[in-house]
Design a protein around this motif. Structure first.
Motif, mmCIF file in Angstrom:
data_model
loop_
_atom_site.group_PDB
_atom_site.id
_atom_site.type_symbol
_atom_site.label_atom_id
_atom_site.label_comp_id
_atom_site.label_asym_id
_atom_site.label_seq_id
_atom_site.Cartn_x
_atom_site.Cartn_y
_atom_site.Cartn_z
ATOM 1 N N GLY A 79 10.083 7.824 -8.447
ATOM 2 C CA GLY A 79 9.307 7.511 -7.007
ATOM 3 C C GLY A 79 7.962 8.271 -6.964
ATOM 4 O O GLY A 79 8.057 9.533 -7.281
ATOM 5 N N THR A 80 6.821 7.820 -6.656
ATOM 6 C CA THR A 80 5.705 8.320 -6.262
ATOM 7 C C THR A 80 5.225 7.852 -5.024
ATOM 8 O O THR A 80 5.543 6.975 -4.606
ATOM 9 C CB THR A 80 4.621 7.943 -7.259
ATOM 10 O OG1 THR A 80 4.706 6.554 -7.648
ATOM 11 C CG2 THR A 80 4.982 8.667 -8.700
ATOM 12 N N TRP A 81 4.448 8.708 -4.364
ATOM 13 C CA TRP A 81 4.066 8.577 -2.917
ATOM 14 C C TRP A 81 2.661 8.681 -2.793
ATOM 15 O O TRP A 81 2.198 9.785 -3.135
ATOM 16 C CB TRP A 81 5.160 9.125 -1.853
ATOM 17 C CG TRP A 81 6.305 8.718 -1.912
ATOM 18 C CD1 TRP A 81 7.406 9.338 -2.725
ATOM 19 C CD2 TRP A 81 6.939 7.945 -1.307
ATOM 20 N NE1 TRP A 81 8.535 8.798 -2.521
ATOM 21 C CE2 TRP A 81 8.373 7.702 -1.372
ATOM 22 C CE3 TRP A 81 6.388 7.184 0.068
ATOM 23 C CZ2 TRP A 81 9.168 6.749 -0.827
ATOM 24 C CZ3 TRP A 81 7.391 6.314 0.828
ATOM 25 C CH2 TRP A 81 8.602 6.123 0.276
ATOM 26 N N GLN A 82 2.221 8.038 -1.742
ATOM 27 C CA GLN A 82 0.721 8.223 -1.157
ATOM 28 C C GLN A 82 0.760 8.193 0.124
ATOM 29 O O GLN A 82 0.973 6.851 0.622
ATOM 30 C CB GLN A 82 -0.165 7.184 -1.736
ATOM 31 C CG GLN A 82 -0.502 7.285 -3.253
ATOM 32 C CD GLN A 82 -1.373 8.374 -3.898
ATOM 33 O OE1 GLN A 82 -2.411 8.611 -2.854
ATOM 34 N NE2 GLN A 82 -1.380 8.739 -4.980
ATOM 35 N N GLY A 83 0.976 9.025 0.840
ATOM 36 C CA GLY A 83 1.295 9.014 2.410
ATOM 37 C C GLY A 83 2.545 8.340 2.685
ATOM 38 O O GLY A 83 3.528 8.554 2.139
ATOM 39 N N ASP A 84 2.425 7.364 3.498
ATOM 40 C CA ASP A 84 3.605 6.457 3.852
ATOM 41 C C ASP A 84 4.012 5.379 2.985
ATOM 42 O O ASP A 84 4.528 4.479 3.356
ATOM 43 C CB ASP A 84 3.459 6.121 5.207
ATOM 44 C CG ASP A 84 3.662 6.985 6.465
ATOM 45 O OD1 ASP A 84 4.136 8.138 6.084
ATOM 46 O OD2 ASP A 84 3.289 6.902 7.460
ATOM 47 N N VAL A 85 3.139 5.261 1.572
ATOM 48 C CA VAL A 85 3.681 4.290 0.797
ATOM 49 C C VAL A 85 4.033 4.731 -0.341
ATOM 50 O O VAL A 85 3.453 5.545 -1.010
ATOM 51 C CB VAL A 85 2.096 3.312 0.651
ATOM 52 C CG1 VAL A 85 2.434 2.248 -0.350
ATOM 53 C CG2 VAL A 85 1.644 2.754 1.965
ATOM 54 N N GLY A 86 5.204 4.178 -0.967
ATOM 55 C CA GLY A 86 5.946 4.649 -2.054
ATOM 56 C C GLY A 86 6.299 3.646 -3.175
ATOM 57 O O GLY A 86 6.144 2.326 -2.568
ATOM 58 N N THR A 87 6.246 3.924 -4.283
ATOM 59 C CA THR A 87 6.440 3.127 -5.403
ATOM 60 C C THR A 87 7.824 3.822 -6.084
ATOM 61 O O THR A 87 7.835 4.891 -6.345
ATOM 62 C CB THR A 87 5.313 3.118 -6.529
ATOM 63 O OG1 THR A 87 4.308 2.707 -5.877
ATOM 64 C CG2 THR A 87 5.919 2.106 -7.741
ATOM 65 N N LEU A 88 8.720 2.688 -6.127
ATOM 66 C CA LEU A 88 9.925 2.997 -6.906
ATOM 67 C C LEU A 88 10.239 2.355 -8.130
ATOM 68 O O LEU A 88 10.599 1.174 -7.910
ATOM 69 C CB LEU A 88 11.206 2.874 -5.780
ATOM 70 C CG LEU A 88 12.450 3.517 -6.390
ATOM 71 C CD1 LEU A 88 12.531 4.844 -6.435
ATOM 72 C CD2 LEU A 88 13.548 3.007 -5.195
ATOM 73 N N ASP A 89 10.181 3.020 -9.087
ATOM 74 C CA ASP A 89 10.300 2.070 -10.405
ATOM 75 C C ASP A 89 11.701 2.243 -10.938
ATOM 76 O O ASP A 89 12.180 3.341 -11.241
ATOM 77 C CB ASP A 89 9.111 2.974 -11.416
ATOM 78 C CG ASP A 89 9.149 2.083 -12.736
ATOM 79 O OD1 ASP A 89 10.247 1.080 -12.986
ATOM 80 O OD2 ASP A 89 8.380 2.212 -13.623
#
Length: 175
Positions: free
Chosen positions: A64-74
């Motif tokens: 999981g990576t995050w930029q503020g309130d948006v995350g990417t979960l691979d």
């Protein structure tokens, strides 16, 4: 005959009720998705058909990576039969605190709410089975047990008919 129809209607209405996310508001530790789903995690799970038989077991490596309130979960799945699958989620916190999620095999958006230690997601997934593709409904509950473990139970259905259940145990490495 009317009695049996009334009983059938009552049972079907009762079968639709379930827990409310607000029931978990006081439960600790509080789940903060951007904290728990940040970095590398692992999960182990299984799918049980509606009779309870384990049909598939799997391992998931997640990042999981995050930029503020948006995350990417691979998510990278490895199944007990050796097959693999990948799902990449984009998770967005909404102004009202709810969550929306998208992935290539999710129809529309997953809609979720967090309260206390719980997350409740609902979404439709394009499920591949024996070369065919089916749209199935997921009613997905996740519960943070402590800073490292989260348990997940998801009911899968089609046209309101129960198909089975997915159970997962997420593990976050110690810091």
């Amino acid at each position: 005959m009317r009695f049996f129809l009334g009983l059938l209607l009552l049972l079907s209405i009762a079968g639709c009720s379930g827990p409310d996310i607000r029931d978990y508001a006081a439960q600790q530790p509080a789940l903060e998705l951007s904290d728990y789903l940040n970095g590398d995690l692992e999960a182990w799970g299984m799918f049980q058909n509606r009779s309870g038989a384990v049909v598939k077991r799997f391992h998931v490596a997640l990042t999981g990576t995050w930029q503020g309130d948006v995350g990417t979960l691979d998510e990278r799945f490895t199944y007990s039969d050796g097959s693999t699958e990948r799902r990449v989620w984009t998770l967005r916190r909404q102004a009202d605190g709810s969550w929306r999620g998208t992935a290539a095999d999710v129809l529309g958006e997953a809609v979720g709410e967090v309260s206390g230690n719980a997350l409740h997601w609902r979404y439709q997934l394009l499920l591949k089975v024996d070369g065919e593709q089916y749209v199935v409904d997921f009613d997905d509950w996740m519960f943070l047990m402590d800073g490292r473990v989260m348990l997940n139970r998801a009911r899968m259905s089609k046209w309101g008919v129960d198909l089975g259940e997915v159970t997962l145990s997420f593990h976050k490495p110690a810091k």
